[in-house]
Every structure is written in structure tokens, then in C-alpha cells.
Motif scaffolding. Structure first.
Motif, PDB file in Angstrom:
ATOM      1  N   PRO A   1      42.969  31.549  46.352  1.00 56.70           N
ATOM      2  CA  PRO A   1      41.900  30.889  45.591  1.00 56.70           C
ATOM      3  C   PRO A   1      41.846  29.388  45.819  1.00 56.70           C
ATOM      4  CG  PRO A   1      43.802  31.262  44.175  1.00 56.70           C
ATOM      5  CD  PRO A   1      44.172  31.777  45.540  1.00 56.70           C
TER       6      PRO A   1
ATOM      7  N   ASN B   1      36.003  29.166  44.345  1.00 60.02           N
ATOM      8  CA  ASN B   1      35.495  29.476  43.012  1.00 60.02           C
ATOM      9  C   ASN B   1      34.974  28.212  42.341  1.00 60.02           C
ATOM     10  OD1 ASN B   1      36.828  32.428  42.345  1.00 60.02           O
ATOM     11  ND2 ASN B   1      38.177  31.164  43.602  1.00 60.02           N
TER      12      ASN B   1
ATOM     13  N   VAL C   1      32.412  32.225  44.951  1.00 57.83           N
ATOM     14  CA  VAL C   1      32.126  32.826  43.643  1.00 57.83           C
ATOM     15  C   VAL C   1      31.582  31.742  42.731  1.00 57.83           C
ATOM     16  CG1 VAL C   1      33.071  34.027  41.630  1.00 57.83           C
ATOM     17  CG2 VAL C   1      33.939  34.565  43.922  1.00 57.83           C
TER      18      VAL C   1
ATOM     19  N   THR D   1      33.979  27.821  38.953  1.00 58.19           N
ATOM     20  CA  THR D   1      34.050  28.690  37.782  1.00 58.19           C
ATOM     21  C   THR D   1      34.337  27.870  36.539  1.00 58.19           C
ATOM     22  OG1 THR D   1      34.989  30.776  36.960  1.00 58.19           O
ATOM     23  CG2 THR D   1      36.507  29.235  38.035  1.00 58.19           C
TER      24      THR D   1
ATOM     25  N   CYS E   1      34.956  37.618  34.333  1.00 54.35           N
ATOM     26  CA  CYS E   1      35.075  36.566  35.346  1.00 54.35           C
ATOM     27  C   CYS E   1      36.096  36.951  36.408  1.00 54.35           C
ATOM     28  CB  CYS E   1      35.472  35.247  34.682  1.00 54.35           C
ATOM     29  SG  CYS E   1      34.329  34.693  33.392  1.00 54.35           S
TER      30      CYS E   1
ATOM     31  N   ASN F   1      30.255  30.856  38.968  1.00 57.25           N
ATOM     32  CA  ASN F   1      30.365  31.327  37.587  1.00 57.25           C
ATOM     33  C   ASN F   1      29.822  30.229  36.672  1.00 57.25           C
ATOM     34  OD1 ASN F   1      31.710  31.433  34.913  1.00 57.25           O
ATOM     35  ND2 ASN F   1      32.766  33.218  35.729  1.00 57.25           N
TER      36      ASN F   1
ATOM     37  N   MET G   1      39.843  26.286  43.666  1.00 57.79           N
ATOM     38  CA  MET G   1      38.998  25.907  42.540  1.00 57.79           C
ATOM     39  C   MET G   1      38.538  24.471  42.775  1.00 57.79           C
ATOM     40  SD  MET G   1      39.952  28.799  41.560  1.00 57.79           S
ATOM     41  CE  MET G   1      40.047  29.986  40.227  1.00 57.79           C
TER      42      MET G   1
ATOM     43  N   THR H   1      41.755  33.692  36.728  1.00 57.30           N
ATOM     44  CA  THR H   1      41.127  34.201  37.944  1.00 57.30           C
ATOM     45  C   THR H   1      41.897  33.795  39.191  1.00 57.30           C
ATOM     46  OG1 THR H   1      39.609  32.300  37.920  1.00 57.30           O
ATOM     47  CG2 THR H   1      38.799  34.349  36.987  1.00 57.30           C
TER      48      THR H   1
ATOM     49  N   ALA I   1      35.636  37.435  40.545  1.00 61.01           N
ATOM     50  CA  ALA I   1      36.515  36.842  41.555  1.00 61.01           C
ATOM     51  C   ALA I   1      37.066  37.906  42.499  1.00 61.01           C
ATOM     52  CB  ALA I   1      37.650  36.081  40.876  1.00 61.01           C
TER      53      ALA I   1
END
Length: 252
Positions: A43, A22, A63, A24, A197, A65, A45, A32, A201
Motif C-alpha cells: 500500500p 490509496n 483506490v 482514502t 473500505c 475513497n 497512502m 486498509t 482496497a
């Protein structure tokens, strides 16, 4: 599409635990990440452009964002999106606030061309901005219901060869030929930041799990519908025991 098909995809995500990268925004990272963990996905990040090549090489889905944009993040999104496209990794684009500023709209359009997303997920205003129809956007919130943007969604889906999901009081998912409507959820969802959001995800998790199976026809369309059915169902269940937006988020 029926409840059994949705449940089968829920179980697939839990069993396969897809690793979802992600890029994001600051506002929703914690929410998320926890939603993906609750769904059974894993996940990541990561935002530094220096590690994009290594990161994209190990994940099952990406993903993107654009909620809190900056030049380095735009660089990372473009790089990660292009690498994911080359590797055949499903990409989900959430064009947060497209139409509100030229920077957001231009970035979303650049990502549509560079990342070639499997799924574009936004509210009615954002999807209409991508289509160039000038949807009304207030900040990052839509002033249009999802059903108002159905025509624009179908045009975008055909133009870019992707699935488009317009979320709102009623969700609409289309690949330009087949179109699904999804109802449910709760009005409280509009009072908790990051629900859209979170939807993006979860779409990433469900689409990636199906894609990894190989040979699944319309995996992007089916995965998106399943993810939004899960969102609607979880929202309805959470509202039953929530006293307000704060406890709703926890229950969700």
C-alpha cells in the motif's frame, strides 16, 4: 467461478505484490494498509496533489475513497484518477456516503466521469445515489441490503462500462450482463468501521494483479468477485475466535 479460481487469484496477489495507491479517509488508513499487506500487496497512502503525477506513474492500481472529503483531496482524486485512466491503470472508486450530502454525491459523479473506474464498490444506498434513485443513507451507512440495489447496480454498470459491487449481508457483483452473489462473512463485520473500505482496497489489489497479467478477459469482474470472496471467508474465520468487534478486527 469456484474456490480454485479464487485461490489462484489469492496466490497471484501474493506473488506479484501489486503496488496500490490509496487516496482514502483518515478513519481507515491503518486498517486498509494492514489488510493490503496481509493480502500480499503493497500500500501507498498519498494525498498531496503535488506528487500525484509521480505517484501514479509507479503504481499498479488506484483506490479512491471519499470518506473524509476536503477540497485539496478532491483535487488529488480527480488528478490521480485522470492520470490513471490515461495510463490504463485500474481504478476502484468507493463513494462513501454518496447520497448523504450533495458534496459527496457530486464528487462521486465527477470521479465516475474523470477517473473512469474499472470498479465502483459501495453499499446499497451509495450505489442507488449514483444511479439517481435516491437510496436511503444514514451517515455513511446503508439502510438498504445489497440485494435491494441490484437493478441500480446493473444500470450503473451499463451506463459507465464498469463493474459495480454492492456489499452488505449478501454481496452482489455485476458488469451489467453477468451477476454474481457472494454470501458468508459475519454480522460482526457491520460493527467494525472500515470493512467496506477494506473491501475496496482488496478489490484494488485483486483487480490490479489480474490486469497486470495482460489478456485476462473480464479482469475487473473476476478480480472483484475474488476479493469479496476473500473478505467473506476471512470474516467467517475471524468470527470463530473473536469475542466481539475489537478482537474480530485483529483476527480479520
Amino acid at each position: 467461478m469456484d474456490a480454485n479460481a479464487v485461490w489462484k487469484n489469492v496466490c497471484l496477489v501474493r506473488e506479484s505484490a501489486p503496488l496500490i495507491h490509496n487516496i482514502t479517509n483518515f478513519v481507515v488508513m491503518n486498517s486498509t494498509a494492514n489488510a493490503l499487506l496481509s493480502a500480499g500487496a503493497s500500500p501507498i497512502m498519498a494525498h498531496a496533489p503535488e506528487e500525484m503525477a509521480e505517484m501514479v506513474a509507479i503504481v499498479g492500481g488506484l483506490v479512491l475513497n471519499i470518506g473524509t472529503l476536503s477540497s485539496p483531496w478532491i483535487e488529488s482524486m480527480l488528478l490521480a484518477g485522470e492520470l490513471a485512466c490515461k495510463r490504463g491503470i485500474p481504478v476502484v472508486l468507493d463513494p462513501v456516503g454518496a447520497g448523504a450530502t450533495s458534496m459527496r454525491t457530486d464528487t462521486a459523479l465527477r470521479l465516475m466521469h474523470k477517473a473512469v473506474p474499472s470498479v465502483l464498490r459501495g453499499n446499497g444506498s451509495e450505489i442507488m445515489a449514483i444511479n439517481g434513485a435516491g437510496g436511503m443513507t444514514r451517515g455513511v451507512d446503508s439502510m438498504l441490503d445489497g440485494t435491494d440495489a441490484v437493478d441500480a447496480a446493473m444500470v450503473v454498470a451499463r451506463q459507465y462500462g464498469c463493474v459495480v459491487a454492492v456489499t452488505g449481508a449478501q454481496d452482489v457483483v455485476t458488469d451489467g450482463t453477468q451477476t454474481y452473489g457472494i454470501t458468508g462473512g459475519s454480522p460482526l463485520m457491520a460493527r467494525v468501521t472500515g470493512m467496506g473500505c477494506t473491501a475496496s482496497a482488496l478489490v484494488g489489489a485483486h483487480v490490479s494483479a489480474l490486469a497486470a497479467q495482460g489478456g485476462v478477459e473480464n479482469f475487473a469482474l473476476l478480480g472483484t468477485v475474488c476479493a469479496l470472496c476473500v473478505m467473506a471467508t476471512a470474516g467467517g474465520m475471524a468470527a470463530e475466535s473473536a469475542a466481539g468487534p475489537g478482537s474480530f478486527q485483529m483476527q480479520f
